[in-house]
Design a protein around this motif. Structure first.
Motif, PDB file in Angstrom:
ATOM      1  N   ILE A  25     -19.406 -19.658  20.601  1.00 46.40           N
ATOM      2  CA  ILE A  25     -19.856 -20.923  20.403  1.00 46.40           C
ATOM      3  C   ILE A  25     -20.906 -20.769  19.312  1.00 46.40           C
ATOM      4  CG2 ILE A  25     -19.654 -21.560  22.954  1.00 46.40           C
ATOM      5  CD1 ILE A  25     -22.651 -20.722  23.223  1.00 46.40           C
ATOM      6  N   ASN A  26     -21.170 -21.764  18.824  1.00 48.35           N
ATOM      7  CA  ASN A  26     -21.859 -21.922  17.355  1.00 48.35           C
ATOM      8  C   ASN A  26     -23.147 -21.051  17.662  1.00 48.35           C
ATOM      9  OD1 ASN A  26     -20.073 -23.480  16.291  1.00 48.35           O
ATOM     10  ND2 ASN A  26     -21.493 -24.912  15.644  1.00 48.35           N
ATOM     11  N   ALA A  27     -23.992 -21.239  18.872  1.00 43.92           N
ATOM     12  CA  ALA A  27     -25.293 -20.689  18.830  1.00 43.92           C
ATOM     13  C   ALA A  27     -25.116 -18.846  18.814  1.00 43.92           C
ATOM     14  CB  ALA A  27     -25.759 -21.056  20.208  1.00 43.92           C
ATOM     15  N   GLY A  28     -23.864 -18.630  19.391  1.00 39.44           N
ATOM     16  CA  GLY A  28     -23.452 -17.069  19.429  1.00 39.44           C
ATOM     17  C   GLY A  28     -23.330 -16.666  18.156  1.00 39.44           C
ATOM     18  N   ALA A  29     -22.469 -17.449  17.254  1.00 36.44           N
ATOM     19  CA  ALA A  29     -22.249 -17.016  15.976  1.00 36.44           C
ATOM     20  C   ALA A  29     -23.306 -17.066  14.835  1.00 36.44           C
ATOM     21  CB  ALA A  29     -21.085 -17.842  15.603  1.00 36.44           C
ATOM     22  N   ILE A  30     -24.377 -17.866  15.373  1.00 32.12           N
ATOM     23  CA  ILE A  30     -25.485 -18.071  14.498  1.00 32.12           C
ATOM     24  C   ILE A  30     -26.158 -16.598  14.755  1.00 32.12           C
ATOM     25  CG2 ILE A  30     -27.824 -19.142  14.135  1.00 32.12           C
ATOM     26  CD1 ILE A  30     -26.105 -21.777  14.644  1.00 32.12           C
ATOM     27  N   LEU A  31     -26.225 -16.159  16.210  1.00 26.95           N
ATOM     28  CA  LEU A  31     -27.051 -15.142  16.606  1.00 26.95           C
ATOM     29  C   LEU A  31     -26.335 -13.908  16.022  1.00 26.95           C
ATOM     30  CD1 LEU A  31     -27.378 -12.433  18.805  1.00 26.95           C
ATOM     31  CD2 LEU A  31     -29.192 -14.011  18.251  1.00 26.95           C
ATOM     32  N   ILE A  32     -24.972 -13.636  15.952  1.00 28.48           N
ATOM     33  CA  ILE A  32     -24.402 -12.904  15.294  1.00 28.48           C
ATOM     34  C   ILE A  32     -24.830 -12.737  13.668  1.00 28.48           C
ATOM     35  CG2 ILE A  32     -22.109 -11.910  14.365  1.00 28.48           C
ATOM     36  CD1 ILE A  32     -22.510 -11.549  17.358  1.00 28.48           C
ATOM     37  N   ALA A  33     -24.903 -13.939  13.063  1.00 29.25           N
ATOM     38  CA  ALA A  33     -25.367 -13.960  11.529  1.00 29.25           C
ATOM     39  C   ALA A  33     -26.673 -13.578  11.383  1.00 29.25           C
ATOM     40  CB  ALA A  33     -25.201 -15.426  11.177  1.00 29.25           C
ATOM     41  N   ASP A  34     -27.546 -13.733  12.554  1.00 26.94           N
ATOM     42  CA  ASP A  34     -29.020 -12.957  12.206  1.00 26.94           C
ATOM     43  C   ASP A  34     -28.879 -11.775  12.288  1.00 26.94           C
ATOM     44  OD1 ASP A  34     -31.800 -13.039  12.537  1.00 26.94           O
ATOM     45  OD2 ASP A  34     -31.598 -12.495  14.626  1.00 26.94           O
ATOM     46  N   VAL A  35     -27.986 -11.043  13.061  1.00 22.69           N
ATOM     47  CA  VAL A  35     -27.657  -9.650  13.254  1.00 22.69           C
ATOM     48  C   VAL A  35     -27.241  -9.031  11.903  1.00 22.69           C
ATOM     49  CG1 VAL A  35     -26.206  -7.733  14.187  1.00 22.69           C
ATOM     50  CG2 VAL A  35     -27.248  -9.426  15.550  1.00 22.69           C
ATOM     51  N   LEU A  36     -26.259  -9.764  11.472  1.00 20.70           N
ATOM     52  CA  LEU A  36     -25.647  -9.210  10.142  1.00 20.70           C
ATOM     53  C   LEU A  36     -26.794  -9.229   8.923  1.00 20.70           C
ATOM     54  CD1 LEU A  36     -21.968 -10.609  10.387  1.00 20.70           C
ATOM     55  CD2 LEU A  36     -22.824  -8.382  10.840  1.00 20.70           C
TER      56      LEU A  36
END
Lengths: 312, 312, 312, 312
Positions: C120-131
């Motif tokens: 979901i978008n929220a999850g992918a934004i979290l992943i973007a934060d990790v990267l």
């Protein structure tokens, strides 16, 4: 009228008695700490003031000590926005109570970015967008409006609180962006939040707040200066929204037990409007779990009961 | 007091004028049809009545025609329950506004089976449980209470409406069982719903309703008979909850535009309490999408504006 | 194994047949227009490719035309993040399906800023934060990873799409700030969104996508190069989350009718993983109301049925 | 195929080892006590069984002790309903995962009384309505179906559990009435719940459950009897829904760590389907906070890892 004070009743001694009783109560509640700067306040402060539509001012305790007005600023922002853009405001913010606290964001989503009322954060951010869009210098306009109402140039923003708000403002940013995604916030979110945090960071005293808001108890007319601050109809409307939505998720209980339009802020201040009679301002920093001042609630309840102030 | 009616103002002709104006408006809204029996009503009926704390009764239009009181019964059930079990009632039902309509059931779940207030269906079903548990014959007690208030033996339940309610009561049964699963409904669900549907199915006229509820505008005291119906404090409390929660999801807007404690029912009736002055009852069957009578809203707004009746 | 293709079955002609049938279907669905740049695509494009774990590549239609990969990038971002921070990732994002679409934000709030899953978008934004936090130049690292997987230097970001994403990114900003308010997003929100929008704006072809993701069907090993892209366990895990959460609110139905781990993007692409066999990529820009490509669904369903590809 | 068991690997000793290890673990979780009768079980029981598509049965521990199958019955009810009314079933129940547990009722309301999938309580109650409406004696039909699958006449309902379910069934009644209010439940709610509670109250052993469900791992065909229990397509479909929705709000995590279609019940049983290989049934009464058996999860995870059983 219920609140015709009995002949010979001495108001100021009664306010002093209420402050004294409040100070004697067991400590309850805790000071707001969601931003570090607010947590610096002396938690034991207790102030109480009453300004009447006849222009009299009574007070007791720490009623001339400044504190962070926080959400009490939402009343003043709303009046400015009503004056500035008229009834078109109500296309962008509703006037319904908001229900469960956990709903703040889902309601905003479910209702397409239109906040339930101007006294929840989302609503006040929307009002900040209106002001930031319609004034070339909205923060200056806001502080000028307050100073004029209070009749004092000595009202300022607390810079520590302001910086602290900005550093811990992610949740408010989330709501602003969500409203922007629905097209309801028009301006740049950073600028909108700048105005919003500025409003919240103003310092005032109980006496200043009670005096400044007396126009709401007097059909829009400021008693001492006889200036029209807003229309009679708008004064009724502000009081109506305060009645249903001013005290967070304790609004219904406050109407039930006290019966007055009122607003609280996490700085510990509470103002209550007594239509036709005056405005009460109580202050004490420790908050209950709804975010309302414990001793502030206690003193206003005592005053309302003693004077029979319920509008119902 | 704002609502000191001006010397020489003729109330009844003004009520007649309001009814006439309402009848001349373009048709708007639709009759409740969630139960077939309600859909049988003549949609063009328009009634208006005003009973004052001085014991006077003014009316116009179809003010002596009976209609299904539906949710207006929630006020009377609440007063009976407050009288019967006192403040312990508020452990089982709250007094906060309810927010979004779609939340009715999730709020009940989130708040562990405690309804937000006595004027949403879940809250009124909880009240029905209280009455059914504390009276050996709660339905008889309810109708007797109404007849005494109205000063008439000729108040009855509409059997067609009652049967129709029972046949289409699955949603109310769902809420009753959900509250029972949290232990908040104590009695047998079938018996609780029997009482609830019975309440809703009573027929009354505008004149009867306005007269019956005048005690709420008069600190608990019925003007004509001088009987104490409830305590002064409880009258204030009922009015407070009506103010925040009486008009479904239009409660905030009604406070904003009219400024009176009020309750509506899907039979098309609306009652509005004017503390210290009297009670208005308007009736017209076509409802807006919030479930409030279109012409009823229109007439009460006109009357409140003309007489300056806002409590704020 | 169910998907042992029958001796003599000709795959590429069958892909061509599926593309032909898809083109002959009545027009259905509409091109994503939530950002203007996406709406510029030719809506009639239809591409299909299949890359096997044996290193073969079959394709038909517009399989070498570039399109905006959008949410397909979420798979690649997830693999990078798993490789970079290991199992600690799962403290910050869950792996449960997300239920109702309207819940995206309330779930994030209810679950304290921890997204339900990485797709979901929220999850992918979290992943973007990790990267963005763990790479000094996360966008460059991302495009390098893709180019290496695809074996091509000719993979680029579409600058128009990227600018358009940024201009219409308020909703994603709202979610990023909400997660930041819970302390789950660590970095600067602007920088996180820069990475996120960059990922979404990459252009690839069906052939490139199918080839690049074959390691997921091959226990983490890229067939042609024999390089380990991720662990066998992590390949299983990615496929598991794709199975429950890859197709928006049609994930359950896709499992029910097709039975393969899959992900779709609003650019019209869909990739489906066939463990032990290969990866399918279908593309056609018109979307159904869940946001999944109409013809893409149709072709993958046809291929899965013909070859008996369900994992269940 | 991944789960081709290595030559010479001894399955039954490995099952015994898993049971032994499980028994040696520190006590964790608690026995279901939402109905008193379930709380009577011996909490230390541990059973494990594996039935293969080749007709072999392996077991260890308390694998021949009966326990309350509870929600495991939802699989059997679903297969009966699919067989009885075909694809029209999917107009009345969806096949999407359900997201947050607190949503069960709001989702039902938001989606107009159509449950998200057949494995949440609302969905299984809907299935019970289908069975109660399409069989003259649905409870008898259900127990007969089970006995035939298990090849045993000695399968019975636990009368204590059944009575206990009925006495504590208010929440299920709430959901049934809510679905009825949307017209999705057709029958009398009491009769529907009678069937539902009957299903839940059946007692079976690990060995019986594993054997009975082997058709789901074998494309609908029962290995030993060679009878067709359902179509190949429907076997895939049941497994697909089990994969996304069978393990309550731990379904995604179970797919992530184990990678098998599975269902658990609050009696402590878990069944996991290994397509093309067989069915595992584990039992141990103590549950984690998602409602899944702690030791059951542990043993199935161990078995799946050792044999490489993930479908992904």
């Amino acid at each position: 009228m219920d609140w015709t004070v009995k002949q010979g009743f001495e108001i100021e001694p009664f306010l002093q008695q209420l402050v004294g009783e409040a100070r004697a109560l067991p400590v309850s509640g805790k000071v707001a700490d969601y931003i570090p700067a607010l947590a610096q306040v002396n938690p034991d402060k207790v102030g109480l003031a009453l300004a009447t539509v006849e222009g009299k001012l009574y007070s007791a305790g720490d009623s001339t000590t400044e504190f962070s007005i926080q959400s009490l600023s939402k009343i003043l922002g709303l009046v400015m926005a009503m004056n500035r853009i008229g009834d078109s405001l109500w296309q962008r913010v509703h006037m319904e109570p908001s229900g469960l606290p956990f709903n703040s964001i889902v309601q905003l989503e479910y209702e397409h970015g239109i906040p339930r009322n101007p006294f929840i954060n989302a609503g006040a951010i929307l009002i900040a967008d209106v002001l930031a869009s319609h004034y070339s210098a909205s923060r200056q306009a806001f502080i000028s409006f307050i100073r004029k109402l209070a009749g004092s140039d000595q009202i300022f923003v607390d810079e520590d609180v302001l910086q602290s708000e900005k550093q811990h403002g992610s949740r408010n940013a989330a709501m602003a962006y969500l409203m922007k995604s629905f097209g309801n916030v028009e301006g740049d979110v950073d600028r909108v939040l700048d105005h919003y945090f500025y409003q919240c960071s103003v310092n005032m005293t109980c006496e200043q707040l009670a005096s400044s808001l007396t126009f709401l108890a007097n059909r829009g007319l400021q008693p001492v200066t006889q200036r029209v601050i807003c229309s009679r109809r708008d004064a009724h409307r502000v009081n109506a929204i305060l009645s249903t939505s001013g005290m967070y998720d304790q609004s219904g209980e406050f109407a039930f037990t006290v019966g007055l339009p009122a607003k609280s802020g996490v700085g510990g201040g509470i103002v209550a409007i007594v239509p036709g009679y005056g405005v009460i301002c109580a202050w004490s920093p420790r908050l209950n779990h709804f975010g309302n001042s414990c001793l502030g609630m206690h003193m206003i309840t005592g005053l309302a009961e003693q004077l029979g102030l319920s509008v119902y």
